[in-house]
Write an enzyme that holds these catalytic residues in place. Structure first.
Site, PDB file in Angstrom:
ATOM      1  N   ARG A  80       0.792  -1.219   0.046  1.00 58.91           N
ATOM      2  CA  ARG A  80       0.067   0.041   0.009  1.00 58.91           C
ATOM      3  C   ARG A  80       0.999   1.149  -0.148  1.00 58.91           C
ATOM      4  O   ARG A  80       0.395   2.458  -0.629  1.00 58.91           O
ATOM      5  CB  ARG A  80      -0.799  -0.069   1.147  1.00 58.91           C
ATOM      6  N   HIS A  84       0.469   4.446  -2.531  1.00 62.23           N
ATOM      7  CA  HIS A  84       0.357   5.787  -2.156  1.00 62.23           C
ATOM      8  C   HIS A  84       1.406   6.762  -2.465  1.00 62.23           C
ATOM      9  O   HIS A  84       1.328   7.963  -2.555  1.00 62.23           O
ATOM     10  CB  HIS A  84       0.175   5.913  -0.506  1.00 62.23           C
ATOM     11  N   VAL A  88       0.646   9.901  -5.800  1.00 60.55           N
ATOM     12  CA  VAL A  88       0.687  11.299  -5.482  1.00 60.55           C
ATOM     13  C   VAL A  88       1.745  11.735  -5.873  1.00 60.55           C
ATOM     14  O   VAL A  88       2.846  11.804  -5.323  1.00 60.55           O
ATOM     15  CB  VAL A  88       0.390  11.421  -3.962  1.00 60.55           C
ATOM     16  N   GLY A  90       3.592  10.974  -8.240  1.00 62.03           N
ATOM     17  CA  GLY A  90       4.562   9.969  -8.904  1.00 62.03           C
ATOM     18  C   GLY A  90       5.520   9.288  -8.125  1.00 62.03           C
ATOM     19  O   GLY A  90       5.424   9.774  -6.769  1.00 62.03           O
ATOM     20  N   ASP A  92       8.312   8.874  -6.223  1.00 60.12           N
ATOM     21  CA  ASP A  92       9.354   9.739  -5.923  1.00 60.12           C
ATOM     22  C   ASP A  92       9.742   9.559  -4.478  1.00 60.12           C
ATOM     23  O   ASP A  92      10.528  10.503  -3.870  1.00 60.12           O
ATOM     24  CB  ASP A  92       9.223  10.898  -6.339  1.00 60.12           C
ATOM     25  N   GLU A 106       2.681  14.656   3.443  1.00 56.27           N
ATOM     26  CA  GLU A 106       1.658  13.624   2.819  1.00 56.27           C
ATOM     27  C   GLU A 106       0.879  12.765   3.886  1.00 56.27           C
ATOM     28  O   GLU A 106      -0.134  12.275   3.839  1.00 56.27           O
ATOM     29  CB  GLU A 106       2.171  12.959   1.704  1.00 56.27           C
ATOM     30  N   ASN A 112      -3.649   8.858   4.344  1.00 57.96           N
ATOM     31  CA  ASN A 112      -2.268   8.414   4.662  1.00 57.96           C
ATOM     32  C   ASN A 112      -2.296   8.136   6.208  1.00 57.96           C
ATOM     33  O   ASN A 112      -1.326   7.531   6.688  1.00 57.96           O
ATOM     34  CB  ASN A 112      -1.104   9.217   4.139  1.00 57.96           C
ATOM     35  N   HIS A 213      -6.082  -5.824  -2.896  1.00 61.63           N
ATOM     36  CA  HIS A 213      -6.961  -6.216  -1.738  1.00 61.63           C
ATOM     37  C   HIS A 213      -6.902  -7.445  -1.393  1.00 61.63           C
ATOM     38  O   HIS A 213      -7.757  -7.517  -0.273  1.00 61.63           O
ATOM     39  CB  HIS A 213      -8.349  -5.237  -1.926  1.00 61.63           C
ATOM     40  N   THR A 214      -6.239  -8.371  -2.188  1.00 62.31           N
ATOM     41  CA  THR A 214      -6.328  -9.713  -1.631  1.00 62.31           C
ATOM     42  C   THR A 214      -5.505  -9.896  -0.499  1.00 62.31           C
ATOM     43  O   THR A 214      -5.617 -10.974   0.238  1.00 62.31           O
ATOM     44  CB  THR A 214      -5.844 -10.764  -2.792  1.00 62.31           C
ATOM     45  N   ASP A 259      -9.866  -9.745   2.526  1.00 65.92           N
ATOM     46  CA  ASP A 259     -10.525 -10.766   1.647  1.00 65.92           C
ATOM     47  C   ASP A 259     -10.734 -12.203   2.683  1.00 65.92           C
ATOM     48  O   ASP A 259      -9.808 -12.614   3.254  1.00 65.92           O
ATOM     49  CB  ASP A 259      -9.319 -11.461   0.736  1.00 65.92           C
ATOM     50  N   SER A 262      -8.718 -15.897   1.813  1.00 68.39           N
ATOM     51  CA  SER A 262      -7.298 -16.218   1.985  1.00 68.39           C
ATOM     52  C   SER A 262      -6.702 -14.856   2.362  1.00 68.39           C
ATOM     53  O   SER A 262      -5.943 -14.229   1.493  1.00 68.39           O
ATOM     54  CB  SER A 262      -6.752 -16.617   0.811  1.00 68.39           C
TER      55      SER A 262
END
Length: 360
Positions: A80, A84, A88, A90, A92, A106, A112, A213-214, A259, A262
């Site tokens: 994640r 994120h 936002v 790129g 970097d 950020e 966040n 999201h698995t 999920d 699993s």
């Protein structure tokens, strides 16, 4: 949790499985070089650190193997973090920066606040290990991309190559830019496609990248709009009843798995959840309702190898968004502060409870 219409769902799944194009074990790529990759941005290369840091891959993977033994949730947190960062301004490393005297960074923007502190710590720990072995030659943005890749692979997902050569940004985005760039879990497909179109990601990318999201957890507050004051009629009733036990209307701190089939394995079961109307977020379940995305969801649900193939293509594509290369940006000495900053304060806002204040 079992679906209230389990027999119907099983029949549907059996039919869909018969329609699958190929058997997963025969069609799934087994090596990183067997996947299709998008064109590389000028300045990025799969062999960028071959001479500068030849043991880079093993340093990252060995560290994460040991880390995941104690905290498997870290895998979802690192994946994640890559999303994120890239969504936002790129890829970097700007999401890693602490706020400065001029204002919050950020990390302090609402989407966040649920990024895992352990993920930020892992990036800084990797930074130290890599510097010890190779010197200050690998950017923090590249460390984030590598950590995300190995989080996928070590959780059971595809093993793929990451183009490297990113430089670290000198600025972070404002609160408003961060909010606009990270769609909320209450977003529908129309909103999601609008946000992604601004960064050159398409409908297939949306469905494939949502497959992240698995693995991982979600805060109840990210989906209780579908439970209260009235239940979303699209949601499976048994699934909803169980969610109400975990997430009563009066509780704003609980979490649950993304999920249900699993939760700690990177596979295609997230899409099976959607077929059974057991997706958590509006942004998840709407992909099986909207005609623009429904067929893609179905194809991934019945063919894991197809999902893996597209996920690799889409995440490598995402990982090249607005990258800084060559003489632009810098290579930070520590990932939470720009090299010109004299003061190092690593202070992440948020807790370890969950991850879902935004879709990605």
């Amino acid at each position: 949790m079992a679906s209230a219409s389990a027999s119907s769902s099983l029949s549907t799944m059996s039919l869909l499985l018969l329609l699958a194009i190929c058997i997963s074990s025969l069609c799934s790529p087994t090596r990183a070089d067997e996947f299709d990759y998008p064109p590389l941005v000028n300045g990025l290369s799969f062999s960028f650190y071959k001479s500068k840091c030849p043991n880079l891959d093993s340093i990252v993977r060995d560290f994460l193997k040991n880390s995941f033994k104690n905290n498997i949730g870290l895998a979802a947190g690192l994946l994640r973090l890559h999303f994120h960062d890239c969504f936002v301004q790129g890829c970097d490393g700007s999401v890693l920066l602490d706020g400065s005297a001029s204002g919050p960074g950020e990390q302090q923007a609402p989407p966040n606040l649920t990024l895992r502190p352990a993920a930020f710590k892992a990036i800084n720990d990797l930074r130290a290990l890599i510097d010890k072995a190779c010197g200050q030659v690998v950017s923090c943005a590249d460390v984030v991309a590598l950590a995300a890749r190995d989080s996928v692979y070590l959780s059971g997902g595809p093993k793929y190559k990451v183009p490297l050569g990113r430089r670290d940004g000198l600025t972070f985005a404002t609160r408003n830019v961060t909010l606009a760039s990270l769609p909320a879990p209450t977003s529908n497909v129309t909103k999601l496609l609008s946000v992604l179109s601004n960064i050159n990601l398409d409908t297939t990318d949306l469905v494939a990248l949502s497959g992240g999201h698995t693995i991982g957890l979600a805060h109840c507050t990210s989906f209780t709009n579908r439970l209260y004051p009235t239940q979303d009629p699209v949601m499976d009733k048994t699934f909803a009843k169980n969610l109400e036990l975990t997430c009563p209307a009066s509780n704003t701190t609980n979490t649950t798995v993304n999920d249900i089939r699993s939760p700690n394995t990177f596979d295609n079961k997230y899409y099976v959840d959607l077929l059974n109307r057991q997706g958590l977020f509006t942004s998840d379940q709407d992909m099986y309702t909207d005609k623009r995305t429904k067929s893609i969801v179905t194809s991934f649900a019945v063919n894991q190898s197809l999902f893996f193939k597209q996920f690799v293509y889409s995440i490598v594509k995402m990982g090249q968004l607005s990258v800084l290369t060559g003489g632009k940006g810098e290579i930070r000495a520590n990932c939470s502060a720009r090299n010109g900053d004299n003061k190092f304060l690593w202070s992440v806002v948020g807790g370890e409870g969950g991850e879902s204040a935004s879709v990605f």
